[in-house]
Design a protein around this motif. Structure first.
Motif, mmCIF file in Angstrom:
data_model
loop_
_atom_site.group_PDB
_atom_site.id
_atom_site.type_symbol
_atom_site.label_atom_id
_atom_site.label_comp_id
_atom_site.label_asym_id
_atom_site.label_seq_id
_atom_site.Cartn_x
_atom_site.Cartn_y
_atom_site.Cartn_z
ATOM 1 N N SER A 1 8.386 1.429 3.723
ATOM 2 C CA SER A 1 9.436 2.443 3.686
ATOM 3 C C SER A 1 9.709 2.787 2.228
ATOM 4 N N LEU A 2 9.358 3.989 1.845
ATOM 5 C CA LEU A 2 9.502 4.418 0.451
ATOM 6 C C LEU A 2 10.823 5.163 0.286
ATOM 7 N N TYR A 3 11.622 4.750 -0.690
ATOM 8 C CA TYR A 3 12.972 5.280 -0.814
ATOM 9 C C TYR A 3 13.163 6.180 -2.031
ATOM 10 N N GLY A 4 12.082 6.513 -2.705
ATOM 11 C CA GLY A 4 12.181 7.407 -3.843
ATOM 12 C C GLY A 4 10.819 7.608 -4.467
ATOM 13 N N ILE A 5 10.667 8.691 -5.227
ATOM 14 C CA ILE A 5 9.373 8.997 -5.852
ATOM 15 C C ILE A 5 9.359 8.630 -7.333
ATOM 16 N N ASP A 6 10.499 8.109 -7.812
ATOM 17 C CA ASP A 6 10.593 7.620 -9.181
ATOM 18 C C ASP A 6 11.748 6.620 -9.232
ATOM 19 N N ASN A 7 11.958 6.030 -10.412
ATOM 20 C CA ASN A 7 12.986 4.997 -10.527
ATOM 21 C C ASN A 7 14.385 5.551 -10.253
ATOM 22 N N GLU A 8 14.672 6.722 -10.790
ATOM 23 C CA GLU A 8 16.003 7.309 -10.631
ATOM 24 C C GLU A 8 16.355 7.546 -9.169
ATOM 25 N N SER A 9 15.467 8.192 -8.429
ATOM 26 C CA SER A 9 15.757 8.508 -7.036
ATOM 27 C C SER A 9 15.803 7.247 -6.172
ATOM 28 N N THR A 10 14.986 6.241 -6.510
ATOM 29 C CA THR A 10 14.972 5.000 -5.740
ATOM 30 C C THR A 10 16.261 4.207 -5.935
ATOM 31 N N VAL A 11 16.735 4.120 -7.172
ATOM 32 C CA VAL A 11 17.994 3.423 -7.449
ATOM 33 C C VAL A 11 19.154 4.143 -6.765
ATOM 34 N N GLU A 12 19.123 5.458 -6.779
ATOM 35 C CA GLU A 12 20.184 6.246 -6.147
ATOM 36 C C GLU A 12 20.315 5.900 -4.666
ATOM 37 N N VAL A 13 19.180 5.683 -3.991
ATOM 38 C CA VAL A 13 19.190 5.402 -2.557
ATOM 39 C C VAL A 13 19.454 3.935 -2.268
ATOM 40 N N THR A 14 18.738 3.037 -2.947
ATOM 41 C CA THR A 14 18.749 1.610 -2.589
ATOM 42 C C THR A 14 19.794 0.791 -3.317
ATOM 43 N N LYS A 15 20.267 1.286 -4.450
ATOM 44 C CA LYS A 15 21.188 0.555 -5.339
ATOM 45 C C LYS A 15 20.524 -0.689 -5.943
ATOM 46 N N LYS A 57 17.958 -1.818 -8.855
ATOM 47 C CA LYS A 57 17.372 -1.280 -10.084
ATOM 48 C C LYS A 57 15.896 -1.631 -10.257
ATOM 49 N N LYS A 58 15.408 -2.624 -9.536
ATOM 50 C CA LYS A 58 14.004 -3.030 -9.660
ATOM 51 C C LYS A 58 13.123 -2.483 -8.545
ATOM 52 N N ALA A 59 13.729 -1.834 -7.576
ATOM 53 C CA ALA A 59 13.025 -1.474 -6.346
ATOM 54 C C ALA A 59 11.763 -0.650 -6.587
ATOM 55 N N TYR A 60 11.862 0.405 -7.384
ATOM 56 C CA TYR A 60 10.721 1.317 -7.545
ATOM 57 C C TYR A 60 9.516 0.611 -8.151
ATOM 58 N N ASP A 61 9.696 -0.061 -9.270
ATOM 59 C CA ASP A 61 8.578 -0.702 -9.973
ATOM 60 C C ASP A 61 7.967 -1.833 -9.145
ATOM 61 N N VAL A 62 8.826 -2.638 -8.503
ATOM 62 C CA VAL A 62 8.329 -3.780 -7.737
ATOM 63 C C VAL A 62 7.544 -3.324 -6.514
ATOM 64 N N VAL A 63 8.085 -2.379 -5.761
ATOM 65 C CA VAL A 63 7.416 -1.896 -4.552
ATOM 66 C C VAL A 63 6.102 -1.196 -4.899
ATOM 67 N N LYS A 64 6.115 -0.432 -5.955
ATOM 68 C CA LYS A 64 4.898 0.264 -6.377
ATOM 69 C C LYS A 64 3.795 -0.733 -6.718
ATOM 70 N N GLU A 65 4.136 -1.772 -7.463
ATOM 71 C CA GLU A 65 3.162 -2.795 -7.831
ATOM 72 C C GLU A 65 2.666 -3.547 -6.598
ATOM 73 N N ASN A 66 3.578 -3.856 -5.670
ATOM 74 C CA ASN A 66 3.187 -4.558 -4.452
ATOM 75 C C ASN A 66 2.253 -3.721 -3.585
ATOM 76 N N LEU A 67 2.494 -2.423 -3.548
ATOM 77 C CA LEU A 67 1.603 -1.511 -2.828
ATOM 78 C C LEU A 67 0.183 -1.585 -3.383
ATOM 79 N N ILE A 68 0.091 -1.472 -4.682
ATOM 80 C CA ILE A 68 -1.218 -1.497 -5.346
ATOM 81 C C ILE A 68 -1.923 -2.824 -5.094
ATOM 82 N N ASN A 69 -1.195 -3.924 -5.257
ATOM 83 C CA ASN A 69 -1.799 -5.242 -5.090
ATOM 84 C C ASN A 69 -2.244 -5.499 -3.658
ATOM 85 N N TYR A 70 -1.472 -5.010 -2.677
ATOM 86 C CA TYR A 70 -1.890 -5.218 -1.286
ATOM 87 C C TYR A 70 -3.156 -4.430 -0.980
#
Length: 228
Positions: free
Chosen positions: A124-138, A140-153
């Motif tokens: 479940s992707l909650y933003g297309i960049d750090n700003e939009s992801t933090v705005e939705v999820t509250k 601050k690490k969500a965007y970078d961590v999820v993006k890296e986990n996607l790549i690694n999987y």
């Protein structure tokens, strides 16, 4: 529908298993109780219950689509999530899971190797960049961590069909087209590819209804995607 008209019992085509005990996101569109969290000890009882559900599945049920692991709370917070997936897979079921992907690090997968038995995994992707992801999820690490986990999987090259689910938020409809750039970036970085993308309307009570500008922008985006 026929079973309803005939007033006969019919096992559901899809069964959602919701094993999550907590969630570290506080998404604006989510209707969950934000303070909800359960003791980890409940994971033991929960695992036995889920195994019983799988064991008691009636014969003749379509094993390719029946069990779907999902939220409210985050499924990866369930201490036996890998075991649950493997248990269903060994019983012949096509196991599917939807997750935020935040906890799905390489170390987590080593501890929960059953994750790799998934047939379908939907982030479940909650933003297309750090700003939009933090705005939705509250978070601050969500965007970078999820993006890296996607790549690694994706780099694991498992049998899993991996996709993204994106909620189209009011006044952020312009971000939909940017999803394609995000997917391209993930594909290049992983030397693999995301298999599918699903888009979902924001039906929460927390958001205003889509206005005419939103509808017009989405129509233009879908026409552009179709042409390209």
């Amino acid at each position: 529908a026929k079973a309803v008209l005939d007033e006969k019992y019919s096992y559901p085509d899809r069964v959602a298993l919701c094993p999550g005990l907590s969630c570290n996101f506080f998404c604006t569109f989510c209707g969950r109780n934000y303070s909800a969290a359960y003791e980890k000890e409940l994971g033991e009882k929960g695992f036995e219950m889920f195994k019983q559900i799988i064991d008691q599945t009636p014969k003749g049920v379509n094993k390719k689509k029946v069990y779907h692991i999902t939220g409210g709370l985050e499924p990866l917070a369930f201490p036996h999530i890998g075991d649950l997936i493997s248990y269903g897979e060994k019983a012949g079921f096509t196991m599917e899971m939807q997750t935020s992907g935040f906890f799905l690090t390489p170390d987590f997968i080593k501890k929960q190797p059953g994750i790799k038995d998934l047939s379908i995994l939907r982030f479940s992707l909650y933003g297309i960049d750090n700003e939009s992801t933090v705005e939705v999820t509250k978070n601050k690490k969500a965007y970078d961590v999820v993006k890296e986990n996607l790549i690694n999987y994706l780099k694991l090259n498992t049998k899993t069909k991996l996709g993204l689910n994106y909620v189209i938020l009011h006044k952020r409809t312009k971000d939909v087209l940017k999803l394609l750039d995000f997917i391209e970036e993930i594909n290049i970085a992983s030397d693999n590819q995301i298999d599918f993308l699903t888009l979902r309307e924001d039906f929460s009570i927390h958001q205003d209804r889509y206005d005419e500008t939103d509808k017009k922008r989405l129509s233009q985006i879908f026409k552009k995607i179709n042409v390209d």
